[in-house]
Design a protein around this motif. Structure first.
Motif, PDB file in Angstrom:
ATOM      1  N   LYS A   1      38.668   6.360  -5.950  1.00  0.00           N
ATOM      2  CA  LYS A   1      38.217   5.354  -4.984  1.00  0.00           C
ATOM      3  C   LYS A   1      39.253   4.247  -4.900  1.00  0.00           C
ATOM      4  O   LYS A   1      39.626   3.672  -5.919  1.00  0.00           O
ATOM      5  N   VAL A   2      39.748   3.975  -3.697  1.00  0.00           N
ATOM      6  CA  VAL A   2      40.626   2.813  -3.507  1.00  0.00           C
ATOM      7  C   VAL A   2      39.858   1.777  -2.704  1.00  0.00           C
ATOM      8  O   VAL A   2      39.138   2.123  -1.766  1.00  0.00           O
ATOM      9  N   SER A   3      40.006   0.510  -3.085  1.00  0.00           N
ATOM     10  CA  SER A   3      39.226  -0.538  -2.429  1.00  0.00           C
ATOM     11  C   SER A   3      40.085  -1.741  -2.099  1.00  0.00           C
ATOM     12  O   SER A   3      41.025  -2.062  -2.822  1.00  0.00           O
ATOM     13  N   ILE A   4      39.703  -2.384  -1.011  1.00  0.00           N
ATOM     14  CA  ILE A   4      40.375  -3.599  -0.555  1.00  0.00           C
ATOM     15  C   ILE A   4      39.365  -4.721  -0.692  1.00  0.00           C
ATOM     16  O   ILE A   4      38.231  -4.575  -0.250  1.00  0.00           O
ATOM     17  N   VAL A   5      39.784  -5.816  -1.311  1.00  0.00           N
ATOM     18  CA  VAL A   5      38.853  -6.913  -1.576  1.00  0.00           C
ATOM     19  C   VAL A   5      39.397  -8.224  -1.011  1.00  0.00           C
ATOM     20  O   VAL A   5      40.591  -8.509  -1.147  1.00  0.00           O
ATOM     21  N   GLY A   6      38.534  -9.002  -0.376  1.00  0.00           N
ATOM     22  CA  GLY A   6      38.959 -10.321   0.096  1.00  0.00           C
ATOM     23  C   GLY A   6      37.814 -11.079   0.749  1.00  0.00           C
ATOM     24  O   GLY A   6      37.116 -10.521   1.591  1.00  0.00           O
TER      25      GLY A   6
ATOM     26  N   ALA B   1      39.491  -3.400   8.430  1.00  0.00           N
ATOM     27  CA  ALA B   1      39.219  -1.994   8.112  1.00  0.00           C
ATOM     28  C   ALA B   1      40.159  -1.062   8.866  1.00  0.00           C
ATOM     29  O   ALA B   1      40.727  -0.139   8.283  1.00  0.00           O
ATOM     30  N   SER B   2      40.367  -1.341  10.158  1.00  0.00           N
ATOM     31  CA  SER B   2      41.185  -0.418  10.952  1.00  0.00           C
ATOM     32  C   SER B   2      42.602  -0.328  10.386  1.00  0.00           C
ATOM     33  O   SER B   2      43.222   0.729  10.403  1.00  0.00           O
ATOM     34  N   LYS B   3      43.101  -1.442   9.860  1.00  0.00           N
ATOM     35  CA  LYS B   3      44.435  -1.462   9.246  1.00  0.00           C
ATOM     36  C   LYS B   3      44.484  -0.495   8.049  1.00  0.00           C
ATOM     37  O   LYS B   3      45.458   0.220   7.850  1.00  0.00           O
ATOM     38  N   ALA B   4      43.421  -0.507   7.254  1.00  0.00           N
ATOM     39  CA  ALA B   4      43.357   0.364   6.074  1.00  0.00           C
ATOM     40  C   ALA B   4      43.353   1.829   6.492  1.00  0.00           C
ATOM     41  O   ALA B   4      44.079   2.665   5.931  1.00  0.00           O
ATOM     42  N   PHE B   5      42.551   2.144   7.522  1.00  0.00           N
ATOM     43  CA  PHE B   5      42.451   3.535   7.958  1.00  0.00           C
ATOM     44  C   PHE B   5      43.780   4.012   8.546  1.00  0.00           C
ATOM     45  O   PHE B   5      44.200   5.145   8.331  1.00  0.00           O
TER      46      PHE B   5
ATOM     47  N   ASN C   1      49.092  10.488   5.914  1.00  0.00           N
ATOM     48  CA  ASN C   1      48.411  11.788   5.983  1.00  0.00           C
ATOM     49  C   ASN C   1      47.365  11.971   4.887  1.00  0.00           C
ATOM     50  O   ASN C   1      47.180  13.068   4.361  1.00  0.00           O
ATOM     51  N   ILE C   2      46.720  10.885   4.517  1.00  0.00           N
ATOM     52  CA  ILE C   2      45.692  10.949   3.477  1.00  0.00           C
ATOM     53  C   ILE C   2      44.324  11.008   4.146  1.00  0.00           C
ATOM     54  O   ILE C   2      43.987  10.163   4.971  1.00  0.00           O
ATOM     55  N   ASN C   3      43.557  12.034   3.790  1.00  0.00           N
ATOM     56  CA  ASN C   3      42.242  12.221   4.375  1.00  0.00           C
ATOM     57  C   ASN C   3      41.229  11.320   3.661  1.00  0.00           C
ATOM     58  O   ASN C   3      41.138  11.346   2.434  1.00  0.00           O
ATOM     59  N   ILE C   4      40.455  10.544   4.426  1.00  0.00           N
ATOM     60  CA  ILE C   4      39.417   9.705   3.815  1.00  0.00           C
ATOM     61  C   ILE C   4      38.112  10.497   3.794  1.00  0.00           C
ATOM     62  O   ILE C   4      37.660  10.975   4.828  1.00  0.00           O
TER      63      ILE C   4
ATOM     64  N   SER D   1      35.744   0.275   0.627  1.00  0.00           N
ATOM     65  CA  SER D   1      36.111   1.303  -0.344  1.00  0.00           C
ATOM     66  C   SER D   1      36.263   2.647   0.351  1.00  0.00           C
ATOM     67  O   SER D   1      35.511   2.955   1.277  1.00  0.00           O
ATOM     68  N   MET D   2      37.229   3.440  -0.134  1.00  0.00           N
ATOM     69  CA  MET D   2      37.446   4.776   0.427  1.00  0.00           C
ATOM     70  C   MET D   2      37.578   5.779  -0.702  1.00  0.00           C
ATOM     71  O   MET D   2      38.275   5.515  -1.685  1.00  0.00           O
ATOM     72  N   ILE D   3      36.928   6.913  -0.544  1.00  0.00           N
ATOM     73  CA  ILE D   3      37.121   8.022  -1.478  1.00  0.00           C
ATOM     74  C   ILE D   3      38.186   8.935  -0.888  1.00  0.00           C
ATOM     75  O   ILE D   3      38.085   9.359   0.272  1.00  0.00           O
ATOM     76  N   ILE D   4      39.234   9.192  -1.689  1.00  0.00           N
ATOM     77  CA  ILE D   4      40.317  10.081  -1.245  1.00  0.00           C
ATOM     78  C   ILE D   4      40.664  11.034  -2.383  1.00  0.00           C
ATOM     79  O   ILE D   4      40.158  10.882  -3.498  1.00  0.00           O
ATOM     80  N   ASP D   5      41.522  12.020  -2.111  1.00  0.00           N
ATOM     81  CA  ASP D   5      41.955  12.932  -3.171  1.00  0.00           C
ATOM     82  C   ASP D   5      42.759  12.161  -4.210  1.00  0.00           C
ATOM     83  O   ASP D   5      43.618  11.344  -3.868  1.00  0.00           O
ATOM     84  N   GLU D   6      42.501  12.489  -5.480  1.00  0.00           N
ATOM     85  CA  GLU D   6      43.114  11.732  -6.560  1.00  0.00           C
ATOM     86  C   GLU D   6      44.637  11.818  -6.561  1.00  0.00           C
ATOM     87  O   GLU D   6      45.323  10.888  -6.977  1.00  0.00           O
ATOM     88  N   LYS D   7      45.177  12.926  -6.033  1.00  0.00           N
ATOM     89  CA  LYS D   7      46.638  13.062  -6.064  1.00  0.00           C
ATOM     90  C   LYS D   7      47.337  12.004  -5.204  1.00  0.00           C
ATOM     91  O   LYS D   7      48.519  11.743  -5.367  1.00  0.00           O
ATOM     92  N   TYR D   8      46.596  11.392  -4.276  1.00  0.00           N
ATOM     93  CA  TYR D   8      47.198  10.352  -3.431  1.00  0.00           C
ATOM     94  C   TYR D   8      46.911   8.938  -3.935  1.00  0.00           C
ATOM     95  O   TYR D   8      47.237   7.959  -3.255  1.00  0.00           O
ATOM     96  N   ALA D   9      46.279   8.812  -5.112  1.00  0.00           N
ATOM     97  CA  ALA D   9      45.791   7.513  -5.587  1.00  0.00           C
ATOM     98  C   ALA D   9      46.861   6.415  -5.510  1.00  0.00           C
ATOM     99  O   ALA D   9      46.679   5.394  -4.831  1.00  0.00           O
ATOM    100  N   GLU D  10      47.975   6.640  -6.182  1.00  0.00           N
ATOM    101  CA  GLU D  10      49.000   5.596  -6.279  1.00  0.00           C
ATOM    102  C   GLU D  10      49.653   5.327  -4.928  1.00  0.00           C
ATOM    103  O   GLU D  10      49.924   4.183  -4.571  1.00  0.00           O
ATOM    104  N   LEU D  11      49.896   6.397  -4.190  1.00  0.00           N
ATOM    105  CA  LEU D  11      50.482   6.269  -2.856  1.00  0.00           C
ATOM    106  C   LEU D  11      49.574   5.404  -1.975  1.00  0.00           C
ATOM    107  O   LEU D  11      50.038   4.519  -1.250  1.00  0.00           O
TER     108      LEU D  11
END
Ligand code: ADP
Ligand code: ASP
Ligand code: MG
Length: 403
Positions: free
Chosen positions: A340-345, A355-359, A366-369, A380-390
């Motif tokens: 899970k990656v999240s943006i807080v503010g 939100a649109s900026k994040a998407f 090319n990361i699928n949400i 918050s967005m759930i994505i594949d773990e292999k893209y976590a750091e990216l």
């Protein structure tokens, strides 16, 4: 001033580092302050003890686990006290019981009910530096030792600071403050001078382990002056966690958090009839499983898919709980390779287009949400773990958090 200082696992990870912590305490003492220092177990120690227990049982009693895990903090508190004593400083170490931390009976995840500060007060009046074994208390009902959940020494420190009305609570760790994201993932992350309790609470709850979330909640409730700083560079000022009104101009987005401790549970072709979701989530709640994000697809031919996320530690319990529904669904699968990656503010409350900026940032990489959820001050967005750091780095980029 009365200062509560807390030193985390890495800060007391070796004997030299314990000596280094002793030096920090001596300097503060020499400046004339009263000190209550709360310590964690040496880094890796708590995990090692859990592994030991798991060699005998996959499901050890929580009561015994608390007896076991609370020992790690007792070791460091005694060692630090001995080191300071040797240099002529008057000290005393105290367990959670001696400090007077009374908790509920929920072993391994107890809640603090009250703190009796009389022991500490008396000891300070006698001129002692108090060294507290963090992460632990004692059950009001049974008098057994309890622990406060992982990362719980932060909570010990904040709760003590609140109860004894300390002037400040400084959490010493291995980074010199709160950054716009984990500096180990994004080296361009910027340190903040100040952050609001609410934003810090979201970041901590969404995976930024620099502070335990319950400790931030407590700091807000008790109005504790909380500072995050480094025991490796104690001369550097840290980050103040404070009320929103004390921050002049908060950015729209303050930080990005990452939580890899997530599992996505997919229930396929659930009968689309009233009451089914209620009964699934009631069953999960009855088993004490915390469900985080939930999505249901539009029903086709009277069947809909239901996805939700749980934390990694709850997998076995969830699998067991879902057995009840195996005839109501076509298939259940468990995907551990998500994060899970999240943006807080706080600024999100009053600004559009966040939100649109994040998407867009995810789309560009090319990361699928897979799942999205939002609240007033987070996305918050759930994505594949292999893209976590990216994902963390590209979000950090689009919101220009390095500026
Ligand atoms: P301690 O052992 O002192 O309790 P932790 O390991 O629990 O320390 O927390 C410190 C770690 O938190 C840092 O090493 C860093 O990698 C991580 N971290 C995650 N998010 C952030 C952030 N936004 N700012 C600073 N550190 C962060
Ligand atoms: N030693 C405990 C843990 O590792 C508590 C703490 O360090 O705060 O979770
Ligand atoms: Mg910690």
């Amino acid at each position: 001033m009365l200062k509560v200082l807390k030193f985390g696992g890495t800060s007391v990870g070796t004997l030299e580092r314990i000596q280094n912590v002793a030096k920090i305490i001596k300097n503060i003492r020499d400046d004339g302050h009263d000190i209550i220092a709360v310590v964690s177990a040496m880094s890796g120690e708590t995990n090692k003890l859990i592994e030991y227990a798991n060699t005998f049982s996959s499901n050890p009693s929580n009561k015994e686990m608390d007896m076991l895990l609370s020992s790690g903090e007792r070791v460091t508190s005694a060692l630090l006290s001995i080191a300071l004593n040797e240099d002529g400083y008057k000290t005393t170490s105290m367990s959670g019981r001696e400090v007077g931390i009374f908790t509920t009976n929920e072993h391994t995840n107890a809640r603090i009910e009250s703190i009796d500060t009389s022991n500490m007060q008396e000891s300070i009046a006698q001129g002692n530096i108090i060294i507290v074994a963090g992460f632990q208390g004692v059950s009001v009902n049974t008098s057994r030792v309890t622990t406060l959940g992982r990362g719980g020494s932060d909570l010990s420190a904040v709760a003590i600071a609140g109860a004894i009305a300390a002037d400040i609570c400084e959490i010493y760790t291995d980074v010199d403050g709160i950054y716009t994201t984990d500096p180990r993932i994004e080296p361009k992350a910027k340190k903040m001078d100040k952050i609001s309790y609410d934003e810090m609470l979201e970041l901590a709850s969404l995976g930024a382990k620099v502070l335990q979330n319950r400790s931030v909640e407590m700091a807000k409730k008790l109005n504790v002056n909380l500072v995050s700083r480094s025991s490796f560079t104690p001369e550097v000022e840290g980050t103040l966690i404070t009320k929103e009104e004390n921050i002049m101009e908060a950015p729209i987005v303050s930080g990005i958090a990452l939580d890899k401790n997530q599992i996505r549970v997919g229930l396929y072709k659930v009968s689309d009839k009233p009451g089914i979701a209620a009964s699934i989530f009631q069953t999960l709640a009855n088993s004490n499983i915390n469900v985080d994000m939930i999505v249901q697809t539009i029903a086709v031919d009277g069947k809909a898919d239901l996805d939700f996320t749980i934390s990694t530690g709850d997998l076995e319990k969830t699998q067991k709980a879902m057995e009840t529904f195996k005839d109501d669904v076509e298939k259940i699968d468990y995907n551990e390779a998500v994060c899970k990656v999240s943006i807080v503010g706080v600024g999100m409350k009053s600004h559009t287009g966040v939100a649109s900026k994040a998407f867009l940032a995810m789309a560009n990489e090319n990361i699928n949400i897979r799942i999205i959820s939002t609240s007033e001050i987070k996305i918050s967005m759930i994505i594949d773990e292999k893209y976590a750091e990216l994902a963390v780095r590209s979000l950090h980029d689009v919101y220009e958090l390095d500026k």
